[in-house]
Design a protein around this motif. Structure first.
Motif, mmCIF file in Angstrom:
data_model
loop_
_atom_site.group_PDB
_atom_site.id
_atom_site.type_symbol
_atom_site.label_atom_id
_atom_site.label_comp_id
_atom_site.label_asym_id
_atom_site.label_seq_id
_atom_site.Cartn_x
_atom_site.Cartn_y
_atom_site.Cartn_z
ATOM 1 N N GLY A 42 16.635 7.662 46.553
ATOM 2 C CA GLY A 42 16.072 6.216 46.423
ATOM 3 C C GLY A 42 14.829 6.477 46.341
ATOM 4 O O GLY A 42 14.008 6.974 47.270
ATOM 5 N N LEU A 43 14.140 5.851 45.353
ATOM 6 C CA LEU A 43 12.625 5.759 45.092
ATOM 7 C C LEU A 43 11.855 4.543 46.051
ATOM 8 O O LEU A 43 12.410 3.573 45.643
ATOM 9 C CB LEU A 43 12.261 5.831 43.740
ATOM 10 C CG LEU A 43 10.659 5.752 43.495
ATOM 11 C CD1 LEU A 43 9.907 6.801 43.800
ATOM 12 C CD2 LEU A 43 10.565 5.562 41.955
ATOM 13 N N VAL A 44 11.035 4.932 46.918
ATOM 14 C CA VAL A 44 10.565 3.772 47.627
ATOM 15 C C VAL A 44 9.066 3.796 47.668
ATOM 16 O O VAL A 44 8.386 4.790 47.680
ATOM 17 C CB VAL A 44 11.045 3.716 49.034
ATOM 18 C CG1 VAL A 44 12.591 3.433 48.916
ATOM 19 C CG2 VAL A 44 10.706 4.898 49.743
ATOM 20 N N TYR A 45 8.381 2.746 47.811
ATOM 21 C CA TYR A 45 6.977 2.547 47.822
ATOM 22 C C TYR A 45 6.452 1.460 48.852
ATOM 23 O O TYR A 45 5.419 1.547 49.385
ATOM 24 C CB TYR A 45 6.234 2.088 46.437
ATOM 25 C CG TYR A 45 6.473 3.074 45.514
ATOM 26 C CD1 TYR A 45 6.475 4.369 45.813
ATOM 27 C CD2 TYR A 45 6.276 2.433 44.075
ATOM 28 C CE1 TYR A 45 6.343 5.187 44.583
ATOM 29 C CE2 TYR A 45 6.457 3.518 42.929
ATOM 30 C CZ TYR A 45 6.398 4.703 43.410
ATOM 31 O OH TYR A 45 6.396 5.680 42.243
ATOM 32 N N GLU A 46 7.819 1.105 49.489
ATOM 33 C CA GLU A 46 7.401 0.162 50.674
ATOM 34 C C GLU A 46 8.511 0.359 51.575
ATOM 35 O O GLU A 46 9.519 0.579 51.499
ATOM 36 C CB GLU A 46 7.446 -1.426 50.276
ATOM 37 C CG GLU A 46 6.404 -1.960 49.038
ATOM 38 C CD GLU A 46 5.095 -2.080 49.735
ATOM 39 O OE1 GLU A 46 5.004 -2.287 51.012
ATOM 40 O OE2 GLU A 46 4.199 -2.078 48.974
ATOM 41 N N PRO A 47 8.112 0.075 52.960
ATOM 42 C CA PRO A 47 8.866 -0.144 54.209
ATOM 43 C C PRO A 47 10.192 -0.876 53.875
ATOM 44 O O PRO A 47 11.213 -0.203 54.257
ATOM 45 C CB PRO A 47 8.221 -0.450 55.349
ATOM 46 C CG PRO A 47 6.691 -0.008 54.873
ATOM 47 C CD PRO A 47 6.653 -0.174 53.390
ATOM 48 N N GLN A 48 10.027 -1.904 53.163
ATOM 49 C CA GLN A 48 11.235 -2.698 53.046
ATOM 50 C C GLN A 48 12.158 -2.154 52.177
ATOM 51 O O GLN A 48 13.488 -2.172 52.304
ATOM 52 C CB GLN A 48 10.862 -4.245 52.270
ATOM 53 C CG GLN A 48 9.937 -4.709 53.431
ATOM 54 C CD GLN A 48 8.356 -4.576 53.514
ATOM 55 O OE1 GLN A 48 7.969 -3.581 52.644
ATOM 56 N NE2 GLN A 48 7.486 -5.522 54.055
ATOM 57 N N GLU A 59 5.274 5.029 57.138
ATOM 58 C CA GLU A 59 5.749 3.966 57.618
ATOM 59 C C GLU A 59 7.063 3.836 56.750
ATOM 60 O O GLU A 59 8.255 3.194 57.271
ATOM 61 C CB GLU A 59 4.905 2.567 57.260
ATOM 62 C CG GLU A 59 3.873 2.667 58.289
ATOM 63 C CD GLU A 59 2.740 1.298 57.638
ATOM 64 O OE1 GLU A 59 3.116 0.405 56.955
ATOM 65 O OE2 GLU A 59 1.749 1.567 57.956
ATOM 66 N N CYS A 60 7.216 4.119 55.495
ATOM 67 C CA CYS A 60 8.614 4.192 54.820
ATOM 68 C C CYS A 60 9.584 5.110 55.488
ATOM 69 O O CYS A 60 10.556 4.731 55.666
ATOM 70 C CB CYS A 60 8.104 4.619 53.143
ATOM 71 S SG CYS A 60 7.390 3.301 52.434
ATOM 72 N N VAL A 61 9.000 6.331 55.844
ATOM 73 C CA VAL A 61 9.825 7.170 56.519
ATOM 74 C C VAL A 61 10.407 6.658 57.666
ATOM 75 O O VAL A 61 11.782 6.733 57.993
ATOM 76 C CB VAL A 61 9.081 8.399 56.587
ATOM 77 C CG1 VAL A 61 9.991 9.426 57.498
ATOM 78 C CG2 VAL A 61 8.837 9.147 55.492
ATOM 79 N N LYS A 62 9.779 6.037 58.349
ATOM 80 C CA LYS A 62 10.170 5.492 59.702
ATOM 81 C C LYS A 62 11.252 4.459 59.714
ATOM 82 O O LYS A 62 12.329 4.402 60.169
ATOM 83 C CB LYS A 62 9.063 4.769 60.553
ATOM 84 C CG LYS A 62 9.273 4.130 61.711
ATOM 85 C CD LYS A 62 7.930 3.613 62.549
ATOM 86 C CE LYS A 62 8.237 3.158 64.034
ATOM 87 N NZ LYS A 62 7.181 2.935 64.848
ATOM 88 N N SER A 63 11.016 3.537 58.535
ATOM 89 C CA SER A 63 12.048 2.495 58.031
ATOM 90 C C SER A 63 13.216 3.211 57.627
ATOM 91 O O SER A 63 14.219 2.689 58.051
ATOM 92 C CB SER A 63 11.498 1.693 56.922
ATOM 93 O OG SER A 63 12.314 0.703 56.768
#
Length: 158
Positions: A94-100, A128-132
């Motif tokens: 999944g492509l993400v740019y935000e922790p949410q 932060e994204c990785v942590k989430s």
């Protein structure tokens, strides 16, 4: 996953990047290791241009062949490397740019690889994204059938 200390699980997390993501990868590896996780570097350590597809395939195969592991994939936008990783059977990147978004891609999609873009977000936001991502469990339930349908599409041509 192995029990590290009370309530915390040690995970094996593969990380792959092209030339645009070296700095981001290094920061993420530092974070993962500080949390007691095993970070396996499959990416380049050079700023010399390389092919993101090669690294997407590499991380896809590693995660698919190591059940229970996660992956972090980085290229300029995160798009190309996520497409490459998703070509490997058993991968949901999944492509993400935000922790949410990172949390939702785990909760609803049971993604085993998080992809992001080194030219799209700051290094600290990527951490932060990785942590989430690694701390959010798959919700199951109504999402289970959808994820199974996605995995069932692998290799279809009609």
């Amino acid at each position: 996953m192995l029990k590290l200390r009370e309530g915390v699980l040690k995970m094996k997390i593969y990380i792959a990047n092209d030339h645009t993501g070296v700095e981001m990868k290094n920061a993420i590896v530092k974070f993962l290791e500080s949390e007691g996780h095993e970070a396996v570097n499959l990416g380049t350590d050079s700023a010399e241009a390389v092919n993101y597809a090669e690294y997407g395939k590499k991380i896809g195969l590693a995660v698919a062949n190591d059940k229970g592991s996660f992956g972090i994939a980085i290229c300029g936008t995160g798009i190309g490397i996520s497409i490459a990783a998703n070509k490997v059977k058993g991968v949901i990147a999944g492509l993400v740019y935000e922790p949410q978004n990172a949390a939702i891609t785990r909760q609803h999609n049971n993604a085993n690889i998080m992809a992001t873009g080194a030219r799209q977000i700051a290094v600290q936001k990527a951490v932060e994204c990785v942590k989430s991502f690694i701390n959010t469990p798959f919700e199951g339930g109504r999402h289970e059938a959808r994820v199974n349908e996605l995995l069932g599409m692998e290799g279809e041509t009609k």
